[in-house]
Design a protein around this motif. Structure first.
Motif, PDB file in Angstrom:
ATOM      1  N   TYR A   1       1.573  22.454   0.092  1.00  0.00           N
ATOM      2  CA  TYR A   1       0.916  21.150   0.387  1.00  0.00           C
ATOM      3  C   TYR A   1       1.095  20.050  -0.529  1.00  0.00           C
ATOM      4  O   TYR A   1       1.126  20.418  -1.735  1.00  0.00           O
ATOM      5  CB  TYR A   1      -0.566  21.256   0.619  1.00  0.00           C
TER       6      TYR A   1
ATOM      7  N   VAL B   1       1.563  14.382   2.287  1.00  0.00           N
ATOM      8  CA  VAL B   1      -0.057  14.563   2.177  1.00  0.00           C
ATOM      9  C   VAL B   1      -0.427  14.928   3.776  1.00  0.00           C
ATOM     10  O   VAL B   1      -0.063  13.848   4.387  1.00  0.00           O
ATOM     11  CB  VAL B   1      -0.532  13.492   1.581  1.00  0.00           C
ATOM     12  N   ASN B   2      -1.216  15.581   4.007  1.00  0.00           N
ATOM     13  CA  ASN B   2      -1.640  15.957   5.392  1.00  0.00           C
ATOM     14  C   ASN B   2      -0.558  16.461   6.228  1.00  0.00           C
ATOM     15  O   ASN B   2      -0.935  16.670   7.464  1.00  0.00           O
ATOM     16  CB  ASN B   2      -2.262  14.806   5.925  1.00  0.00           C
TER      17      ASN B   2
ATOM     18  N   GLU C   1       0.787  -1.194  -0.030  1.00  0.00           N
ATOM     19  CA  GLU C   1      -0.054  -0.036  -0.101  1.00  0.00           C
ATOM     20  C   GLU C   1       0.982   1.097   0.132  1.00  0.00           C
ATOM     21  O   GLU C   1       1.972   1.115   0.351  1.00  0.00           O
ATOM     22  CB  GLU C   1      -0.997  -0.118   1.198  1.00  0.00           C
TER      23      GLU C   1
ATOM     24  N   PRO D   1      -3.415   8.590   0.659  1.00  0.00           N
ATOM     25  CA  PRO D   1      -2.782   9.419   1.778  1.00  0.00           C
ATOM     26  C   PRO D   1      -3.474  10.384   2.252  1.00  0.00           C
ATOM     27  O   PRO D   1      -3.475  10.786   3.445  1.00  0.00           O
ATOM     28  CB  PRO D   1      -1.341   9.840   1.117  1.00  0.00           C
ATOM     29  N   ALA D   2      -4.319  11.054   1.584  1.00  0.00           N
ATOM     30  CA  ALA D   2      -5.190  12.136   2.078  1.00  0.00           C
ATOM     31  C   ALA D   2      -6.003  11.722   3.198  1.00  0.00           C
ATOM     32  O   ALA D   2      -6.480  12.675   4.041  1.00  0.00           O
ATOM     33  CB  ALA D   2      -5.971  12.844   1.005  1.00  0.00           C
ATOM     34  N   LEU D   3      -6.396  10.429   3.182  1.00  0.00           N
ATOM     35  CA  LEU D   3      -7.449  10.179   4.127  1.00  0.00           C
ATOM     36  C   LEU D   3      -6.786   9.792   5.507  1.00  0.00           C
ATOM     37  O   LEU D   3      -7.348   9.290   6.405  1.00  0.00           O
ATOM     38  CB  LEU D   3      -8.232   8.899   3.560  1.00  0.00           C
ATOM     39  N   LYS D   4      -5.399   9.723   5.478  1.00  0.00           N
ATOM     40  CA  LYS D   4      -4.639   9.459   6.558  1.00  0.00           C
ATOM     41  C   LYS D   4      -4.519  10.669   7.662  1.00  0.00           C
ATOM     42  O   LYS D   4      -3.533  11.368   7.491  1.00  0.00           O
ATOM     43  CB  LYS D   4      -3.299   8.699   6.473  1.00  0.00           C
ATOM     44  N   SER D   5      -5.545  10.607   8.442  1.00  0.00           N
ATOM     45  CA  SER D   5      -5.433  11.986   9.238  1.00  0.00           C
ATOM     46  C   SER D   5      -6.236  11.717  10.435  1.00  0.00           C
ATOM     47  O   SER D   5      -7.360  11.150  10.546  1.00  0.00           O
ATOM     48  CB  SER D   5      -6.127  12.939   8.513  1.00  0.00           C
TER      49      SER D   5
ATOM     50  N   ASP E   1       2.382   4.616   1.481  1.00  0.00           N
ATOM     51  CA  ASP E   1       2.548   5.277   2.567  1.00  0.00           C
ATOM     52  C   ASP E   1       2.071   6.685   2.355  1.00  0.00           C
ATOM     53  O   ASP E   1       1.168   6.725   3.006  1.00  0.00           O
ATOM     54  CB  ASP E   1       3.893   5.058   3.113  1.00  0.00           C
TER      55      ASP E   1
ATOM     56  N   ALA F   1      -7.066  -0.130   0.682  1.00  0.00           N
ATOM     57  CA  ALA F   1      -6.503   0.958   0.897  1.00  0.00           C
ATOM     58  C   ALA F   1      -6.906   2.219   0.770  1.00  0.00           C
ATOM     59  O   ALA F   1      -7.454   2.488  -0.197  1.00  0.00           O
ATOM     60  CB  ALA F   1      -4.905   0.704   0.163  1.00  0.00           C
TER      61      ALA F   1
ATOM     62  N   PRO G   1       1.648  19.661   5.925  1.00  0.00           N
ATOM     63  CA  PRO G   1       2.050  20.822   5.004  1.00  0.00           C
ATOM     64  C   PRO G   1       3.192  21.746   5.719  1.00  0.00           C
ATOM     65  O   PRO G   1       3.504  21.273   6.760  1.00  0.00           O
ATOM     66  CB  PRO G   1       0.717  21.686   4.845  1.00  0.00           C
TER      67      PRO G   1
ATOM     68  N   TYR H   1      -5.643  20.703   5.958  1.00  0.00           N
ATOM     69  CA  TYR H   1      -4.250  20.129   6.053  1.00  0.00           C
ATOM     70  C   TYR H   1      -4.011  19.517   4.654  1.00  0.00           C
ATOM     71  O   TYR H   1      -2.815  19.414   4.342  1.00  0.00           O
ATOM     72  CB  TYR H   1      -4.253  19.092   7.201  1.00  0.00           C
ATOM     73  N   ALA H   2      -5.037  18.627   4.125  1.00  0.00           N
ATOM     74  CA  ALA H   2      -4.724  18.081   3.084  1.00  0.00           C
ATOM     75  C   ALA H   2      -4.402  18.642   1.688  1.00  0.00           C
ATOM     76  O   ALA H   2      -3.767  18.331   0.941  1.00  0.00           O
ATOM     77  CB  ALA H   2      -5.887  17.001   3.021  1.00  0.00           C
TER      78      ALA H   2
ATOM     79  N   TRP I   1      -9.606  19.055   8.326  1.00  0.00           N
ATOM     80  CA  TRP I   1      -8.888  18.048   7.544  1.00  0.00           C
ATOM     81  C   TRP I   1      -8.515  18.450   6.223  1.00  0.00           C
ATOM     82  O   TRP I   1      -7.419  18.539   5.644  1.00  0.00           O
ATOM     83  CB  TRP I   1      -9.459  16.749   7.859  1.00  0.00           C
TER      84      TRP I   1
END
Ligand code: HEM
Lengths: 419, 278
Positions: free
Chosen positions: A243, A231-232, A207, B130-134, A209, B127, A234, B209-210, B206
Motif C-alpha cells: 500500500y 494511495v487507494n 492540488e 489522496p487517501a480520501l479519493k475513493s 493528485d 483539497a 494497492p 484499500y488505503a 475503504w
C-alpha cells in the motif's frame, strides 16, 4: 458423578444460550472500548482479556444459533398446519362466510396472486391451510449472528497468520522482503522488491493528485511482475499486499571510498543510516532544507556504539566533505523516497464474507419480514377463519389482512365462468 | 463560473438555515396553538429548506469535484439533509407533525454550530489528501447521512415517548399514543441499523484499500462500534424482555447521544485517523 457433571454442562449451556448473557457481554465490550478511546496508551484492544470477551461473545452466539436452528428451519420449510380453528391466531383475524368450494378456490387464487406459498390439508373433510410469504426472512437473525462469528474468526486468523511491516526506499533500490521492518508477525516469503520510480504527482490546479510507485517483484533476481501503485490502489503479490502510505524526499550522496564510488540514499531525521564497508562509522541525515534553490543537509557521523556523534556538519548541494579520513561524501541532491505499508492478511477474505453475510442477515431481518397466514374451514358455521401470525409487526397487520379479505370477497362474489 | 457556483452555495446555505429556522417556529406554534395553518406552513418550509439543502450539497460537489466529505461543514450539511429527509418521510407516512417540534431543534443546533463557530474560511472546499479519493467513501457518506438522520428521528420519538408516558396534560395530549410512538421508533431504528452497519463496513473496505487495515480501533471507529452496539441492544432488549416502551425510549436517546459524540466529540476531543475531518 456423571449426574453433577451434566448439571454443570447444562448450566453452562443455559448461560451461553441466554440472550441476557449476550447483551451483558456486548455491554461490557462497549464500555471497555469506550474507556479505551479515553486512555489510548492502554493497548486494550489487543489485550488478552478483550479477546477473551470477544471469544465469550462468539461462543454465546454459536450456542444461541445452534439452539434456534431447528425452530427456524421448521418455521421456514416445515411449518405445521393449524389443527383446528382454535390454533388460528385470534388477535389478527378475519372470517369469511360462504360456500366451501367457491370460498376455497377464491382464497387460494387471491393468496397465490399475492405471492403466497400454500400448504394445505383436506383429509377428513376439514380444510386447513397455511400460506407463507418472504419465508427467507425467518433466517435474518440466524444469519446475522453466524456472520458476526465468521467476521471475528477472520480477524483472528489475520492477526495470527499474517504480518504487517513497512518498507521505505529510494528510486533504484532493491529490498528483499525479508529485510523490511516488521511490526507484527513473520515473513516466510522470499522475493525482493525493486523501486523503479516514484512520483508525487501534482495536478495543474496545484492540488495533489496522488503518490505513485512503480515497482517490480524479483524472484531470484529475475523480474516477474511490474506494477504502478498509488494511495487507494494497492498491489498484491502471492498474498502480500503493498500500500502506498508515505512519500518523502531523501538525500542522495556519492560516497568515494578509496577510489570506489557507491551511492547512498538517506532519509530525513535519521530514519536510516549508511555504513561504509570496513568501517564502524554510521552516517545519518539529521535534518534537511528542501528549498530547490538552497538545498542543505545536516548530517551526523556516529562511531561504534558511542551515543554522541563524532561529527555534525552541513553540506550544500554539490559540496564534498571528508568523513574521518575514511571516505569522502558528495551531496548530489534529493530523490523521492516512497513509503509502502506491506501486509499479509489471510483472514481478510473471511472478514469480507462475514461482512457480506452480516448485511444480508440484517436486510432479511428488517426489509424482508416473513408473513404467515393460517386458516381453517368451519363446517358448522360455514365459514373460513383466517389469522395472521403477528411477528414483529402489529398495528398494520390487521389492516393488511382486512384488505386481503376484501379482495377475496370480491373474487368470491365474481360470477363464475366469466374469467 | 466558479464564482457564480460559490455564490449559489452561500445563497442556498442562508436559504436552508432560514427555512429550517422558521419551519421549527412553525411546528412549535402549531403544537401550541393547534392552528392547522401553521402546521402546513411548517411543512412547506421544511420542504423548501430540504430543497435548498440539496442544492447546496450538489453545488459543493460540483465545486469541489468530489462528494462532500472533507470537513465538518460538509458533514453538517449532509447530516441535516439526512435528518430532514427522514423526518419528512416519517411525517408523511405516519401523519406525525408533532415530531417536527423535536427534530428541527437538532437541525438548528447543528446549523448554529456552523453559523457561530465557523467562519467562511472553515467552509471553503479544501483539497483532500489522496487517501480520501475513493468510491467507497461516497457510499460511506451517503449511508451515514441516512443512518444518522434516522437516528435523530428515533431520538425525537424517544423524547416524545418519555414526555407522553406521564399523566397527560397540555399539548402532550396531541401526541400519538405511546404504543404508536414506540412502534414507529422501532421501525425507524430497523431502517437505520442496517444502514449504520453499511456505514461501518464501507469505511472498513475503504481503510483496507488505503492502509491495508480494515479496522484499527481509532476513536471514530471505536465510537461508531459503540453506537452500533447500543442500537443492537435496543433491538434485542425490545424483542426479548418486553423492554418496549420506556427503557427502549431511553436507549434511543442514548444511542443518538453516541451518534453525536462519534460525529463531534471524537473530532474535537480525541485524536485519531479521522482528525483530518475537523
Ligand atoms: C454481535 C452483535 C449482535 C447483532 C448485530 C445482533 C443482531 C440481531 C438482529 C438484527 C436481530 C433481529 C432483531 C429484530 O428482528 O428485531 C437479533 C435477534 C436476536 N438475537 Fe441478536 N445480535 C447480536 C448479538 C446477539 C447475542 C450475543 C445474542 C445472544 C446469544 C443474540 C440473540 C438474539 C436472539 C435470541 C434474537 C431473537 C431472534 C428472533 O426472535 O427473531 N444476539 N439479533
Amino acid at each position: 458423578m456423571p449426574h453433577s457433571d451434566e448439571g454443570i454442562i447444562d448450566k453452562l449451556w443455559n448461560l451461553f444460550s441466554s440472550m441476557k448473557t449476550g447483551l451483558f457481554l456486548l455491554g461490557v465490550i462497549a464500555v471497555s472500548a469506550g474507556v479505551g478511546t479515553l486512555i489510548p496508551q492502554a493497548h486494550l484492544y489487543t489485550s488478552v482479556w478483550f479477546e477473551f470477551l470477544l471469544g465469550l461473545l462468539c461462543i454465546n452466539l454459536v450456542v444461541c444459533s445452534v439452539q434456534r436452528f431447528g425452530g427456524v428451519y421448521q418455521k421456514t420449510f416445515k411449518p405445521s398446519l393449524p389443527a383446528n380453528a382454535a390454533e388460528v391466531p385470534a388477535k389478527i383475524q378475519v372470517q369469511l362466510s360462504g360456500e366451501k368450494q367457491g370460498l376455497q378456490a377464491s382464497i387460494l387464487k387471491v393468496l397465490r396472486q399475492h405471492g403466497y406459498r400454500i400448504t394445505q390439508n383436506a383429509d377428513s373433510g376439514a380444510w386447513r391451510f397455511l400460506a407463507q410469504k418472504k419465508r427467507w426472512g425467518n433466517w435474518g437473525s440466524f444469519i446475522t449472528h453466524i456472520a458476526f462469528v465468521i467476521l471475528i474468526a477472520g480477524a483472528l486468523l489475520g492477526s495470527i497468520a499474517g504480518f504487517k511491516g513497512f518498507l521505505s526506499a529510494g528510486i533504484g533500490s532493491t529490498v528483499p522482503i525479508q529485510k523490511i521492518n516488521l511490526t507484527k508477525g513473520q515473513i516466510s516469503e522470499n522475493f525482493a522488491i525493486k523501486i523503479n520510480a516514484a512520483e508525487d504527482r501534482i495536478l495543474p490546479n496545484g492540488e495533489r493528485d496522488n503518490w505513485y510507485t512503480d515497482l517490480s517483484v524479483l524472484e531470484n533476481g529475475q523480474e516477474v511482475v511490474r506494477r504502478t501503485l498509488s494511495v487507494n490502489h494497492p498491489f498484491s503479490y502471492h498474498g502480500v499486499t503493498f500500500y502506498q502510505a508515505q512519500f518523502s524526499q531523501g538525500a542522495k550522496f556519492d560516497v568515494d571510498y578509496k577510489g570506489q564510488h557507491m551511492p547512498a540514499v538517506l532519509q530525513n531525521r535519521g530514519e536510516n543510516y549508511f555504513q561504509a564497508p570496513g568501517t564502524d562509522l554510521y552516517l545519518i541525515v539529521a535534518a534537511m532544507k528542501t528549498d530547490p534553490q538552497d538545498l542543505i543537509v545536516l548530517y551526523q557521523v556516529y562511531k561504534g556504539n558511542a551515543p554522541e556523534p563524532v561529527k555534525t556538519a552541513q553540506l550544500k548541494m554539490g559540496e564534498t566533505a571528508n568523513i574521518e579520513n575514511a571516505y569522502t561524501l558528495k551531496f548530489e541532491g534529493l530523490v523521492p523516497i516512497t513509503g509502502l505499508q506491506v501486509k499479509k492478511d489471510p483472514g481478510v477474505g473471511i472478514v469480507w464474507l462475514g461482512s457480506f453475510l452480516l448485511l444480508l442477515g440484517l436486510l432479511l431481518s428488517f426489509y424482508w419480514r416473513p408473513l404467515m397466514l393460517t386458516g381453517v374451514w368451519d363446517e358448522e358455521q360455514s365459514l373460513v377463519v383466517i389469522g395472521a401470525a403477528a411477528g414483529k409487526r402489529s398495528s398494520k397487520a390487521q389492516e393488511d389482512l382486512n384488505s386481503l379479505s376484501l379482495t377475496i370477497k370480491a373474487e368470491y362474489a365474481l360470477p363464475k365462468g366469466e374469467e | 463560473m466558479n464564482e457564480a457556483l460559490k455564490n449559489g452555495e452561500v445563497f442556498s446555505l442562508y436559504g436552508l438555515v432560514l427555512s429550517y429556522f422558521f419551519s421549527m417556529l412553525g411546528y412549535w406554534v402549531w403544537l401550541a396553538l393547534k392552528k392547522e395553518w401553521f402546521g402546513r406552513l411548517a411543512t412547506v418550509l421544511a420542504i423548501l429548506g430540504l430543497t435548498a439543502n440539496t442544492v447546496a450539497i450538489i453545488l459543493r460537489t460540483i465545486i469541489a469535484q468530489r462528494p462532500p466529505l472533507s470537513n465538518a461543514y460538509e458533514f453538517i450539511l449532509t447530516f441535516c439533509w439526512g435528518i430532514v429527509a427522514v423526518y419528512l418521510f416519517t411525517e408523511f407516512k405516519y401523519k406525525l407533525k408533532a415530531l417536527g417540534s423535536f427534530v428541527f431543534p437538532i437541525v438548528i443546533l447543528l446549523l448554529g454550530f456552523v453559523i457561530l463557530k465557523m467562519g467562511p474560511q472553515d467552509r471553503v472546499a479544501q483539497a483532500i489528501p489522496p487517501a480520501l479519493k475513493s468510491q467507497w467513501l461516497t457510499i460511506h457518506v451517503l449511508t451515514a447521512m441516512l443512518a444518522y438522520g434516522a437516528f435523530a428521528i428515533s431520538f425525537g420519538l424517544g423524547i416524545m415517548y418519555l414526555l407522553k408516558d406521564r399523566p397527560n396534560k397540555g399539548i402532550i395530549v396531541r401526541f400519538p399514543s405511546t404504543l404508536v410512538l414506540d412502534e414507529i421508533a422501532y421501525k425507524v431504528v430497523g431502517f437505520a441499523f442496517p444502514m449504520l452497519t453499511l456505514v461501518i463496513l464501507t469505511g472498513a473496505v475503504w481503510a483496507n484499500y488505503a492502509w491495508g487495515t480494515y479496522w484499527s480501533w481509532d476513536p471514530k471507529e471505536t465510537w461508531s462500534l459503540i453506537t452500533w452496539i447500543i442500537y443492537a441492544g435496543y433491538l434485542h432488549a425490545r424483542l426479548m424482555y418486553g423492554w418496549q416502551g420506556k427503557r427502549a425510549a431511553w436507549l434511543a436517546v442514548l444511542g443518538f447521544l453516541a451518534v453525536l459524540f462519534t460525529f463531534f466529540g471524537v473530532n474535537y476531543f480525541l485524536p485519531g485517523l479521522h482528525s483530518y475531518a475537523s
